[in-house]
Design a protein around this motif. Sequence first.
Motif, PDB file in Angstrom:
ATOM      1  N   LYS A 188     -40.597  56.081  98.331  1.00 60.09           N
ATOM      2  CA  LYS A 188     -40.799  54.359  98.221  1.00 60.09           C
ATOM      3  C   LYS A 188     -40.450  53.793  99.492  1.00 60.09           C
ATOM      4  O   LYS A 188     -39.071  53.963  99.740  1.00 60.09           O
ATOM      5  N   VAL A 189     -41.110  53.140 100.228  1.00 61.11           N
ATOM      6  CA  VAL A 189     -40.972  52.350 101.332  1.00 61.11           C
ATOM      7  C   VAL A 189     -41.130  50.912 101.240  1.00 61.11           C
ATOM      8  O   VAL A 189     -42.059  50.584 100.912  1.00 61.11           O
ATOM      9  N   ARG A 190     -40.183  49.988 101.234  1.00 60.73           N
ATOM     10  CA  ARG A 190     -40.254  48.915 100.826  1.00 60.73           C
ATOM     11  C   ARG A 190     -39.921  47.831 101.936  1.00 60.73           C
ATOM     12  O   ARG A 190     -38.787  48.071 102.584  1.00 60.73           O
ATOM     13  N   VAL A 191     -40.544  46.630 102.227  1.00 56.83           N
ATOM     14  CA  VAL A 191     -40.220  45.698 103.164  1.00 56.83           C
ATOM     15  C   VAL A 191     -40.188  44.279 102.558  1.00 56.83           C
ATOM     16  O   VAL A 191     -40.820  43.893 101.955  1.00 56.83           O
ATOM     17  N   ARG A 192     -39.155  43.702 103.183  1.00 62.04           N
ATOM     18  CA  ARG A 192     -38.684  42.199 102.755  1.00 62.04           C
ATOM     19  C   ARG A 192     -39.499  41.273 103.346  1.00 62.04           C
ATOM     20  O   ARG A 192     -39.488  41.225 104.806  1.00 62.04           O
ATOM     21  N   THR A 193     -40.241  40.494 102.652  1.00 65.84           N
ATOM     22  CA  THR A 193     -41.102  39.462 103.437  1.00 65.84           C
ATOM     23  C   THR A 193     -41.271  38.246 102.442  1.00 65.84           C
ATOM     24  O   THR A 193     -41.371  38.170 101.433  1.00 65.84           O
ATOM     25  N   GLY A 194     -40.792  36.962 103.375  1.00 67.70           N
ATOM     26  CA  GLY A 194     -40.628  35.792 102.459  1.00 67.70           C
ATOM     27  C   GLY A 194     -39.763  35.999 101.271  1.00 67.70           C
ATOM     28  O   GLY A 194     -39.993  35.201 100.377  1.00 67.70           O
ATOM     29  N   GLY A 195     -38.766  36.386 101.439  1.00 65.09           N
ATOM     30  CA  GLY A 195     -37.593  36.692 100.333  1.00 65.09           C
ATOM     31  C   GLY A 195     -38.197  37.537  99.493  1.00 65.09           C
ATOM     32  O   GLY A 195     -37.150  37.943  98.415  1.00 65.09           O
ATOM     33  N   LYS A 196     -39.307  38.164  99.651  1.00 65.13           N
ATOM     34  CA  LYS A 196     -39.585  39.124  98.318  1.00 65.13           C
ATOM     35  C   LYS A 196     -39.843  40.601  99.087  1.00 65.13           C
ATOM     36  O   LYS A 196     -40.249  40.629  99.867  1.00 65.13           O
ATOM     37  N   TRP A 197     -39.595  41.615  98.115  1.00 69.11           N
ATOM     38  CA  TRP A 197     -40.096  42.912  98.574  1.00 69.11           C
ATOM     39  C   TRP A 197     -41.349  43.297  98.177  1.00 69.11           C
ATOM     40  O   TRP A 197     -41.993  43.009  97.000  1.00 69.11           O
ATOM     41  N   ARG A 198     -41.738  43.962  99.338  1.00 70.89           N
ATOM     42  CA  ARG A 198     -43.377  44.523  99.034  1.00 70.89           C
ATOM     43  C   ARG A 198     -43.363  45.923  99.327  1.00 70.89           C
ATOM     44  O   ARG A 198     -42.515  46.393 100.266  1.00 70.89           O
ATOM     45  N   GLU A 199     -44.099  46.850  98.591  1.00 70.80           N
ATOM     46  CA  GLU A 199     -43.965  48.266  98.954  1.00 70.80           C
ATOM     47  C   GLU A 199     -45.118  48.418 100.063  1.00 70.80           C
ATOM     48  O   GLU A 199     -46.308  47.635 100.061  1.00 70.80           O
ATOM     49  N   VAL A 200     -44.818  49.336 101.002  1.00 72.36           N
ATOM     50  CA  VAL A 200     -45.704  49.635 102.144  1.00 72.36           C
ATOM     51  C   VAL A 200     -46.271  51.093 101.750  1.00 72.36           C
ATOM     52  O   VAL A 200     -45.844  52.030 101.520  1.00 72.36           O
ATOM     53  N   GLY A 201     -47.606  51.143 102.027  1.00 75.22           N
ATOM     54  CA  GLY A 201     -48.213  52.271 101.572  1.00 75.22           C
ATOM     55  C   GLY A 201     -48.184  52.737 100.101  1.00 75.22           C
ATOM     56  O   GLY A 201     -47.833  51.983  99.286  1.00 75.22           O
ATOM     57  N   GLY A 202     -48.498  54.096  99.713  1.00 71.83           N
ATOM     58  CA  GLY A 202     -48.441  54.414  98.352  1.00 71.83           C
ATOM     59  C   GLY A 202     -47.003  55.315  98.234  1.00 71.83           C
ATOM     60  O   GLY A 202     -45.904  54.937  98.915  1.00 71.83           O
ATOM     61  N   GLY A 203     -47.148  56.298  97.456  1.00 71.59           N
ATOM     62  CA  GLY A 203     -45.712  56.894  97.431  1.00 71.59           C
ATOM     63  C   GLY A 203     -45.681  58.093  98.475  1.00 71.59           C
ATOM     64  O   GLY A 203     -44.721  58.906  98.635  1.00 71.59           O
ATOM     65  N   GLU A 204     -46.700  58.050  99.407  1.00 69.34           N
ATOM     66  CA  GLU A 204     -46.844  59.371 100.208  1.00 69.34           C
ATOM     67  C   GLU A 204     -46.762  58.919 101.726  1.00 69.34           C
ATOM     68  O   GLU A 204     -47.642  57.566 101.948  1.00 69.34           O
ATOM     69  N   HIS A 205     -46.231  59.356 102.585  1.00 74.27           N
ATOM     70  CA  HIS A 205     -46.074  58.618 104.039  1.00 74.27           C
ATOM     71  C   HIS A 205     -46.199  59.844 104.987  1.00 74.27           C
ATOM     72  O   HIS A 205     -45.816  60.855 104.736  1.00 74.27           O
ATOM     73  N   ALA A 206     -46.161  59.378 106.323  1.00 76.06           N
ATOM     74  CA  ALA A 206     -46.205  60.189 107.570  1.00 76.06           C
ATOM     75  C   ALA A 206     -45.127  59.572 108.466  1.00 76.06           C
ATOM     76  O   ALA A 206     -44.331  60.596 109.086  1.00 76.06           O
ATOM     77  N   TYR A 207     -45.303  58.473 109.008  1.00 71.49           N
ATOM     78  CA  TYR A 207     -44.261  57.947 110.023  1.00 71.49           C
ATOM     79  C   TYR A 207     -43.980  56.490 109.640  1.00 71.49           C
ATOM     80  O   TYR A 207     -44.527  55.547 109.375  1.00 71.49           O
ATOM     81  N   VAL A 208     -42.588  56.541 109.568  1.00 68.95           N
ATOM     82  CA  VAL A 208     -41.994  55.328 109.157  1.00 68.95           C
ATOM     83  C   VAL A 208     -40.685  54.979 110.317  1.00 68.95           C
ATOM     84  O   VAL A 208     -39.822  55.848 110.454  1.00 68.95           O
ATOM     85  N   LEU A 209     -40.886  53.996 111.015  1.00 64.80           N
ATOM     86  CA  LEU A 209     -39.847  53.932 111.972  1.00 64.80           C
ATOM     87  C   LEU A 209     -39.603  52.196 111.893  1.00 64.80           C
ATOM     88  O   LEU A 209     -40.535  51.412 112.200  1.00 64.80           O
ATOM     89  N   VAL A 210     -38.419  52.204 112.122  1.00 65.08           N
ATOM     90  CA  VAL A 210     -37.958  50.613 112.408  1.00 65.08           C
ATOM     91  C   VAL A 210     -37.157  50.450 113.864  1.00 65.08           C
ATOM     92  O   VAL A 210     -36.276  51.451 113.963  1.00 65.08           O
TER      93      VAL A 210
END
Length: 420
Positions: free
Chosen positions: A326-348
């Motif tokens: 699970k990849v989640r990002v905080r936006t506007g004080g709320k968490w939202r999930e990015v993509g589904g449960g499968e991923h390839a490239y995640v970089l901050v």
Amino acid sequence: MGAALSLIAAFIPRAFARPASPAYDPAARELTYTTADGERVLAEDSIVVIVPAKDGNGYTILAIEEPVPKPDAEAPAELPTLTSVPATELPDTLLKSYAARPPPVTPTELHVVISVLSGAGQAHTFHTSLLAPLLSHLPLPTAVVHSTTSPHTITELTTTRFLPAANAGKAQHIVILSGDGGPVDLINGLMASPHGPAYVPPTISVLPLGTANALAHSAGVTRDGTHGLSVLARGTGKRVPLFKATFSAGARALSHEGRQADALPETEGEHALWGAVVASWGLHAGLVADSDTAEYRKYGVERFGMAAREAVFPSDGGGPHVYRGKVRVRTGGKWREVGGGEHAYVLVTLVSHLEKGFCISPASGPLGGGLRLVYFGPRGGEDVMRIMGLAYQGGKHVDDSAVTYEEVEERDIVRLTVLE
């Protein structure tokens, strides 16, 4: 966040008899001077610094002279040399542009840290033939030189020497000859325990002797042809933005080509590491780890592409690995999930370039402090290579519909739950 430190965004230099002062052509950005062997041309882009001559007669131009390429492609690469060109007079515009600048804080201690195995293993030779002669011309204290003997040398040196000195209020200038690992080890050593009230952030100069040198390229250290030496001599200090990555209990840090697993440092109940470049999971993290071997390192920056091709076109004929979590990002004080449960490239990332020419985040400015997410989900091998190829075209991958590219908030920015 940041405050741990600031970054300053030939055994003997070749000397010539003092002839007439060099002639400067501002249109061509070149200086022409005379030697015993005839006239020579010095490109303005190769000037490191202009300093008063030691004999008090005019100036000395210190510049980089690149080696003549060898016809044998298999011959080992040679380092440049530091050339010394005397000048009795020079245009004011040239003097103002290339005069040495005082450090942001006048240091009482100067340290040179040589990461002996970084990149192609040329850091020690670079120090002897280029850095040491340059330092002899700059108004800095006599350098204390440290060479690494293990992957933990810089961390240990920082916690036992640099951090106590900083907490005692001593101004330190630390010159690191390494890739990105050197500054990151220094940062983690400085953040290993709370800073005292007298803490003075060390100033660092990073000389890019690693493979990718993301921090140096992104901070403008490699802006000219001087291999970072001009920024050491003429740069200005700027605070280094940092991020903290916290981990669940039981996480381990791998070293020695994955053969050694060490517990992560714990501070105030948190298992955490600090960074100034990127935090990643998936394809990027995998290829960096896979290529961090003695066998791969001899190929230089090409090792990343080699590891990437092996990852996206595995020998078993399947496709790239699909990373589950699970990849989640905080936006506007709320968490939202990015993509589904499968991923390839995640970089901050805090930086714009992961290597010279590879622009992972075109909106990131030099030491700007903005954290940005670069993400795409599972793709076929050809599509993955197409997307990554766009990053070599000035960061065009961020305009691709398959890629998520956005700035994320300062605190609690990204949460990753691994479900492999």
